[in-house]
Structures are given as C-alpha cells and as structure tokens.
Design an enzyme around this catalytic site. Structure first.
Site, PDB file in Angstrom:
ATOM      1  N   ASP A  35       0.830  -1.208   0.000  1.00 23.46           N
ATOM      2  CA  ASP A  35       0.000   0.000   0.000  1.00 23.46           C
ATOM      3  C   ASP A  35       0.867   1.262   0.000  1.00 23.46           C
ATOM      4  O   ASP A  35       2.011   1.241   0.466  1.00 23.46           O
ATOM      5  CB  ASP A  35      -0.905  -0.029   1.241  1.00 23.46           C
ATOM      6  N   HIS A  52       2.378   3.495  -9.002  1.00 23.22           N
ATOM      7  CA  HIS A  52       2.242   2.073  -9.361  1.00 23.22           C
ATOM      8  C   HIS A  52       3.425   1.631 -10.227  1.00 23.22           C
ATOM      9  O   HIS A  52       3.905   0.502 -10.114  1.00 23.22           O
ATOM     10  CB  HIS A  52       0.927   1.834 -10.109  1.00 23.22           C
ATOM     11  N   LEU A 146      11.874 -19.977  -5.200  1.00 21.25           N
ATOM     12  CA  LEU A 146      10.822 -19.151  -4.595  1.00 21.25           C
ATOM     13  C   LEU A 146       9.526 -19.214  -5.397  1.00 21.25           C
ATOM     14  O   LEU A 146       9.552 -19.116  -6.631  1.00 21.25           O
ATOM     15  CB  LEU A 146      11.303 -17.689  -4.551  1.00 21.25           C
TER      16      LEU A 146
HETATM   17  C1  FPP Z   1      -2.158   0.052  -3.236  1.00 21.97           C
HETATM   18  O1  FPP Z   1      -1.674   1.374  -3.247  1.00 21.97           O
HETATM   19  C2  FPP Z   1      -1.624  -0.674  -4.382  1.00 21.97           C
HETATM   20  C3  FPP Z   1      -2.352  -1.224  -5.384  1.00 21.97           C
HETATM   21  C4  FPP Z   1      -3.814  -1.213  -5.416  1.00 21.97           C
HETATM   22  C5  FPP Z   1      -1.707  -1.855  -6.529  1.00 21.97           C
HETATM   23  C6  FPP Z   1      -0.545  -2.735  -6.214  1.00 21.97           C
HETATM   24  C7  FPP Z   1       0.257  -2.884  -7.435  1.00 21.97           C
HETATM   25  C8  FPP Z   1       1.587  -2.879  -7.445  1.00 21.97           C
HETATM   26  C9  FPP Z   1       2.384  -2.797  -6.214  1.00 21.97           C
HETATM   27  C10 FPP Z   1       2.304  -2.927  -8.748  1.00 21.97           C
HETATM   28  C11 FPP Z   1       3.103  -4.184  -8.942  1.00 21.97           C
HETATM   29  C12 FPP Z   1       2.410  -5.089  -9.824  1.00 21.97           C
HETATM   30  C13 FPP Z   1       2.996  -6.127 -10.445  1.00 21.97           C
HETATM   31  C14 FPP Z   1       2.186  -7.025 -11.274  1.00 21.97           C
HETATM   32  C15 FPP Z   1       4.415  -6.430 -10.345  1.00 21.97           C
HETATM   33  P1  FPP Z   1      -2.708   2.564  -3.349  1.00 21.97           P
HETATM   34  O2  FPP Z   1      -2.874   2.903  -4.781  1.00 21.97           O
HETATM   35  O3  FPP Z   1      -3.978   2.200  -2.648  1.00 21.97           O
HETATM   36  O4  FPP Z   1      -1.948   3.703  -2.595  1.00 21.97           O
HETATM   37  P2  FPP Z   1      -2.611   4.821  -1.671  1.00 21.97           P
HETATM   38  O5  FPP Z   1      -3.185   4.118  -0.465  1.00 21.97           O
HETATM   39  O6  FPP Z   1      -1.446   5.681  -1.316  1.00 21.97           O
HETATM   40  O7  FPP Z   1      -3.651   5.515  -2.487  1.00 21.97           O
END
Ligand code: FPP
Length: 261
Positions: A35, A52, A146
């Site tokens: 997150d 992202h 892994l």
């Molecule tokens: C939450 O942060 C994150 C997500 C919903 C997406 C997670 C995706 C990745 C970490 C990219 C990696 C993917 C791959 C396939 C390697 P948020 O957008 O909710 O952040 P915020 O809470 O600050 O708004």
C-alpha cells in the site's frame, strides 16, 4: 490473548540495520499488502499511476531479497476484488502492470528458478493480462525456487464464498458428509490450497487493516505494519520485518509455541 503485531511508525531508516546473519528464523511464507503507491506519487506532485510504476521496481527488489534470505513463498496483493471501483484509467493501468513486469522480468525470474503463481478470480481479467500471466505460469511451472504468488483480482469474501458453494455442492452430491466439514475441508477448497498459510504479513503505507486479504489463512499469521510507502520499501525494510518476526514466540493459542498452523 491477541497475536502481537508491530507498528513501525518511524520508518526503518531510524532503526539499526539488520544483518541477514542475525535473522534466527526465516518465515516460509511472507504475504505483503503493498500500500501507499498513490500517496508516494501525490507527495511528489505526480499522478497516482507513477506510484504504481515505481511499485514494480520494489516488487523486483523485494522478490530478489526474499529469495536471497530463503523465503519459500512470497504472496503479493496486486489487485483486489474491490480495486475495480477505482477510476477506469487507473484500473486499466494496473491491469497492464503484470504484463509490463513479466515482459521485463520473466527471463530473470526463470534464470533464478522462481515459480510464478496467481491467486484470484481470473475470469474477468482482460485478455492481455491473462495471456502474460498464463505464459509466466506455464514457463516457470517446473521451477523449484521461490514461489512468487500474485494475488490478482483476489478477495477473501469471494474466495470463502466459492469454498462454501463447493462444500454445499459436495454435500448435495453426497461426496462430503456434513460431519466431515472441518478446517481441512474448507482449506482444501480455497484458492491455491497447496500453499502453506503465511507466517508473516507485511502491510506498508501506514493503514492498520487487512482489506479482505487472506482472512482465513491469516488466522495465526504474525502481523507487521510500517508507515513506509511501498515504492520506498527497501531490502532493509524487509529484513526489519523478518527480524521482528524472528523475535516473536508463536503459540497458536497454546502456551509453549506448539500446535498446528
Ligand atoms: C495500493 O496502493 C496498491 C495497489 C492497489 C496496486 C498494487 C500494485 C503494485 C504494487 C504494482 C506491482 C504489480 C505487479 C504485477 C508487479 P494505493 O494505490 O492504494 O496507494 P494509496 O493508499 O497511497 O492511495
């Protein structure tokens, strides 16, 4: 009474560095709620998708470090069943990430003997995402290192609901007696049932919740929360989380650390 959890309010840069040799116990299965991407970007005056994009680099680094430390399974919450509520442009971007990630990294994953798995409902995933994911699964299925498990369109409510439906169907079909419904019977009907339950859950980004993630499997998992945004989460942060885990005594509801997972 309640399981211990850690809240690393400050960020790990203020803690003494952890040397891998200090880690007395390595969790077999680490699950991560990644997150803070959006906030990481907004703090820099960038669009959320920049967070992202940066997050993918963290996935690469943390996968390598987890492997280096001897973790056997790394489950990453990549997209939840609730994430469809986000603006279409962000959803479209998130659905391109597995492809982009695997395009630039699959060769290295294969070289490093990593096995890619996916956990979630893939029936409504765009075709291009599915193709990339299926290619990675099939090209790494015989790897013995892994397990990199992407939770993609994953949500515990959906997972448990389908497990309950399968149990009901098996009872109707007389394949399962009601008295035979036990923890094992439920676990066997979850997604990816061959994976062990996570030993350690890490959530980055400062929120203190599970967000519909592996609710059944996390019953006895050690929890670790940090304020560090996922794009900033470094190898040292993973070692700090594992250090915290290795100092805990897991009792599974008993008194001396015995019991089952
Ligand atoms: C939450 O942060 C994150 C997500 C919903 C997406 C997670 C995706 C990745 C970490 C990219 C990696 C993917 C791959 C396939 C390697 P948020 O957008 O909710 O952040 P915020 O809470 O600050 O708004």
């Amino acid at each position: 009474m309640f399981g211990k959890f850690s809240l690393n309010k400050k960020g790990n840069s203020e803690l003494p560095a952890v040397n891998p040799s200090e880690l007395s116990r390595i969790p077999e299965h680490v699950a991560i709620i990644m997150d803070g991407n959006g906030r990481w970007a907004q703090r820099r005056g960038l669009p959320r998708i920049a967070g992202h994009r940066e997050a993918m680099k963290t996935v690469k680094r943390i996968t390598a470090e987890a492997q280096h430390l001897g973790v056997k399974v790394l489950t990453l919450y990549t997209f939840s069943t609730e994430n469809w509520k986000r603006p279409k442009a962000e959803v479209d971007f998130l659905m391109k990430l597995p492809e982009q990630f695997l395009h630039s990294y699959l060769v290295e994953l294969k070289k490093n003997n990593v096995q890619v798995q996916v956990m979630g409902d893939l029936s409504i995933i765009p075709e291009h995402t599915l193709l990339a994911v299926n290619q990675a699964i099939s090209e790494t299925k015989n790897n013995s290192g892994l397990i990199l498990n992407f939770a993609l369109n994953y949500g515990s409510y959906a997972e448990l609901t389908q497990a309950i439906k399968r149990i009901a169907q098996d009872v109707l079909d007389r394949k399962l007696a009601i008295d035979a419904i036990d923890v094992q019977a439920v676990s066997a009907r979850l997604l990816n049932p061959e994976l062990p339950a996570p030993d350690l859950l890490i959530r980055t980004g400062g929120e203190l919740r599970l967000s519909n993630f592996m609710l059944w499997q996390l019953a006895y998992t050690e929890l670790y929360f940090t304020d560090v945004y996922w794009p900033d989460f470094a190898e040292e942060d993973l070692r700090q989380a594992i250090h915290s885990f290795s100092e805990r005594q897991r009792r599974y509801g008993g008194l001396n650390g015995g019991g089952t997972k």
